[in-house]
Each structure stands twice: as C-alpha cells, then as structure tokens.
Design a protein around this motif. Structure first.
Motif, PDB file in Angstrom:
ATOM      1  N   ARG A  97       0.870  -1.173   0.000  1.00  0.00           N
ATOM      2  CA  ARG A  97       0.000   0.000   0.000  1.00  0.00           C
ATOM      3  C   ARG A  97       0.910   1.228   0.000  1.00  0.00           C
ATOM      4  N   GLY A  98       0.582   2.192  -0.813  1.00  0.00           N
ATOM      5  CA  GLY A  98       1.399   3.396  -0.892  1.00  0.00           C
ATOM      6  C   GLY A  98       2.432   3.296  -2.012  1.00  0.00           C
ATOM      7  N   ASP A  99       3.316   4.282  -2.073  1.00  0.00           N
ATOM      8  CA  ASP A  99       4.291   4.415  -3.155  1.00  0.00           C
ATOM      9  C   ASP A  99       5.584   3.639  -2.940  1.00  0.00           C
ATOM     10  N   ASN A 100       5.901   3.286  -1.727  1.00  0.00           N
ATOM     11  CA  ASN A 100       7.184   2.656  -1.412  1.00  0.00           C
ATOM     12  C   ASN A 100       7.049   1.133  -1.448  1.00  0.00           C
ATOM     13  N   PRO A 101       7.692   0.451  -2.405  1.00  0.00           N
ATOM     14  CA  PRO A 101       7.576  -1.006  -2.483  1.00  0.00           C
ATOM     15  C   PRO A 101       8.166  -1.729  -1.265  1.00  0.00           C
ATOM     16  N   ASP A 102       9.019  -1.041  -0.499  1.00  0.00           N
ATOM     17  CA  ASP A 102       9.585  -1.619   0.717  1.00  0.00           C
ATOM     18  C   ASP A 102       8.905  -1.083   1.971  1.00  0.00           C
ATOM     19  N   GLY A 103       7.744  -0.463   1.800  1.00  0.00           N
ATOM     20  CA  GLY A 103       7.028   0.131   2.928  1.00  0.00           C
ATOM     21  C   GLY A 103       5.980  -0.791   3.514  1.00  0.00           C
ATOM     22  N   PHE A 104       4.750  -0.332   3.533  1.00  0.00           N
ATOM     23  CA  PHE A 104       3.652  -1.041   4.174  1.00  0.00           C
ATOM     24  C   PHE A 104       3.120  -2.144   3.271  1.00  0.00           C
ATOM     25  N   TYR A 105       3.010  -3.348   3.821  1.00  0.00           N
ATOM     26  CA  TYR A 105       2.438  -4.504   3.126  1.00  0.00           C
ATOM     27  C   TYR A 105       1.331  -5.028   4.017  1.00  0.00           C
ATOM     28  N   GLY A 106       0.112  -5.089   3.501  1.00  0.00           N
ATOM     29  CA  GLY A 106      -0.994  -5.505   4.348  1.00  0.00           C
ATOM     30  C   GLY A 106      -2.077  -6.264   3.610  1.00  0.00           C
ATOM     31  N   ALA A 107      -2.942  -6.888   4.386  1.00  0.00           N
ATOM     32  CA  ALA A 107      -4.109  -7.604   3.873  1.00  0.00           C
ATOM     33  C   ALA A 107      -5.258  -7.357   4.843  1.00  0.00           C
ATOM     34  N   TYR A 108      -6.472  -7.322   4.319  1.00  0.00           N
ATOM     35  CA  TYR A 108      -7.634  -6.939   5.102  1.00  0.00           C
ATOM     36  C   TYR A 108      -8.748  -7.969   4.957  1.00  0.00           C
ATOM     37  N   PHE A 109      -9.448  -8.232   6.055  1.00  0.00           N
ATOM     38  CA  PHE A 109     -10.546  -9.190   6.056  1.00  0.00           C
ATOM     39  C   PHE A 109     -11.461  -8.888   7.232  1.00  0.00           C
ATOM     40  N   ARG A 110     -12.600  -9.573   7.274  1.00  0.00           N
ATOM     41  CA  ARG A 110     -13.555  -9.390   8.372  1.00  0.00           C
ATOM     42  C   ARG A 110     -13.754 -10.702   9.123  1.00  0.00           C
ATOM     43  N   ASP A 111     -14.009 -10.585  10.414  1.00  0.00           N
ATOM     44  CA  ASP A 111     -14.273 -11.762  11.241  1.00  0.00           C
ATOM     45  C   ASP A 111     -15.731 -12.194  11.078  1.00  0.00           C
ATOM     46  N   PRO A 112     -16.155 -13.268  11.752  1.00  0.00           N
ATOM     47  CA  PRO A 112     -17.535 -13.750  11.587  1.00  0.00           C
ATOM     48  C   PRO A 112     -18.626 -12.751  11.986  1.00  0.00           C
ATOM     49  N   ASP A 113     -18.297 -11.764  12.799  1.00  0.00           N
ATOM     50  CA  ASP A 113     -19.281 -10.757  13.197  1.00  0.00           C
ATOM     51  C   ASP A 113     -19.164  -9.472  12.388  1.00  0.00           C
ATOM     52  N   GLY A 114     -18.279  -9.448  11.391  1.00  0.00           N
ATOM     53  CA  GLY A 114     -18.136  -8.284  10.523  1.00  0.00           C
ATOM     54  C   GLY A 114     -17.087  -7.281  10.956  1.00  0.00           C
ATOM     55  N   ASN A 115     -16.338  -7.563  12.028  1.00  0.00           N
ATOM     56  CA  ASN A 115     -15.282  -6.664  12.466  1.00  0.00           C
ATOM     57  C   ASN A 115     -14.117  -6.719  11.473  1.00  0.00           C
ATOM     58  N   LYS A 116     -13.618  -5.556  11.082  1.00  0.00           N
ATOM     59  CA  LYS A 116     -12.539  -5.485  10.104  1.00  0.00           C
ATOM     60  C   LYS A 116     -11.189  -5.635  10.790  1.00  0.00           C
ATOM     61  N   LEU A 117     -10.342  -6.469  10.180  1.00  0.00           N
ATOM     62  CA  LEU A 117      -8.980  -6.678  10.662  1.00  0.00           C
ATOM     63  C   LEU A 117      -7.998  -6.495   9.524  1.00  0.00           C
ATOM     64  N   CYS A 118      -6.790  -6.114   9.879  1.00  0.00           N
ATOM     65  CA  CYS A 118      -5.681  -6.017   8.941  1.00  0.00           C
ATOM     66  C   CYS A 118      -4.519  -6.782   9.555  1.00  0.00           C
ATOM     67  N   VAL A 119      -3.778  -7.490   8.734  1.00  0.00           N
ATOM     68  CA  VAL A 119      -2.503  -8.064   9.157  1.00  0.00           C
ATOM     69  C   VAL A 119      -1.458  -7.388   8.266  1.00  0.00           C
ATOM     70  N   PHE A 120      -0.366  -6.896   8.878  1.00  0.00           N
ATOM     71  CA  PHE A 120       0.563  -6.058   8.122  1.00  0.00           C
ATOM     72  C   PHE A 120       2.018  -6.278   8.539  1.00  0.00           C
ATOM     73  N   LYS A 121       2.902  -5.824   7.660  1.00  0.00           N
ATOM     74  CA  LYS A 121       4.343  -5.792   7.920  1.00  0.00           C
ATOM     75  C   LYS A 121       4.858  -4.485   7.356  1.00  0.00           C
ATOM     76  N   PHE A 122       5.531  -3.675   8.165  1.00  0.00           N
ATOM     77  CA  PHE A 122       6.230  -2.505   7.677  1.00  0.00           C
ATOM     78  C   PHE A 122       7.617  -2.926   7.231  1.00  0.00           C
ATOM     79  N   GLY A 123       8.053  -2.459   6.092  1.00  0.00           N
ATOM     80  CA  GLY A 123       9.393  -2.745   5.613  1.00  0.00           C
ATOM     81  C   GLY A 123       9.422  -3.891   4.626  1.00  0.00           C
ATOM     82  N   PRO A 124      10.598  -4.138   4.053  1.00  0.00           N
ATOM     83  CA  PRO A 124      10.737  -5.183   3.028  1.00  0.00           C
ATOM     84  C   PRO A 124      10.466  -6.574   3.590  1.00  0.00           C
ATOM     85  N   ALA A 125      10.230  -7.483   2.658  1.00  0.00           N
ATOM     86  CA  ALA A 125       9.934  -8.868   3.012  1.00  0.00           C
ATOM     87  C   ALA A 125      10.911  -9.413   4.013  1.00  0.00           C
TER      88      ALA A 125
END
Length: 125
Positions: A97-125
């Motif tokens: 996400r964003g302009d920096n390929p070595d910056g923020f990497y994330g994925a988004y999903f919702r739990d069974p009750d509709g609560n939004k969650l993100c799992v992320f890593k800042f920085g390169p792989a």
C-alpha cells in the motif's frame, strides 16, 4: 501506549474458532477467560473477544479496524489465507500500500461478526 482492544461477538464458539486459527501463526493464544469471552495475546497489547457488556447485539464499527503486526510479508499472506479459509470476506488482498515497495504490506478481512482486521508488515519482506 495501546493496552488492549476488544471485539464484540454474537457467537462466541464461532468467533473463538476463527481467532484461534487466525492468531496462531502470529503467536497469539488464549491468555485469560473474562467470563464473557477471552483475551488473546503473545504479550501486550492484547485483543479481547467478548460479548457486549450491555448484553445487546455486537455490531462492527464503521471505520474501526484492528491491525495485527506480522514479522514477515510471508506471514501476512499466511494469516490472510487462514482467515479466508475460515470464511472471512476479503477487504483487500495482500499487497503493498502506498508508493514505497519496501514500505507497508498488508491484507484486510472481516471476522464472523463483521469486524474489520488487517494483518501487516512494515518494511521489506
């Protein structure tokens, strides 16, 4: 500064199965039974899955989200895949996400009750 976050559930058994599976790759496990739910963590901060104190229906907040830090981009992918396997709707596939390929990497999903969650890593792989 963050101490803990709570997420409401209308079906505790279903929510605990979901969070057991999604948190396990991140090292999260059930730490404390509160009587209305469970506190998960590997240390601090923690996440509580609970029935609402007012005994009303738990609802997902519009614009609210809980983000889970992962140690690698591969872990982001694995946790997202596990969440989807558990039936979580996609809110944004894993990627930079964003302009920096070595910056923020994330994925988004919702739990069974509709609560939004993100799992992320800042920085390169």
């Amino acid at each position: 500064m963050l101490g803990y976050v709570t997420i409401g559930s209308n079906d505790m058994e279903r929510s605990l199965a979901f969070y057991d599976a999604v948190f396990e790759p991140l090292g999260g496990k059930r730490m404390m039974n509160t009587g209305r739910g469970w506190i998960y963590g590997a240390d601090r901060p923690c996440i509580g899955i609970t029935t609402p104190y007012d005994e009303q229906t738990a609802t997902a907040g519009n614009g609210s989200m809980t983000a889970l830090a992962a140690p690698t981009r591969a872990m982001v992918d694995a946790v997202y895949a596990k969440a989807r396997e558990m039936g979580a709707p996609c809110e944004g596939a894993p990627g930079v996400r964003g302009d920096n390929p070595d910056g923020f990497y994330g994925a988004y999903f919702r739990d069974p009750d509709g609560n939004k969650l993100c799992v992320f890593k800042f920085g390169p792989a």
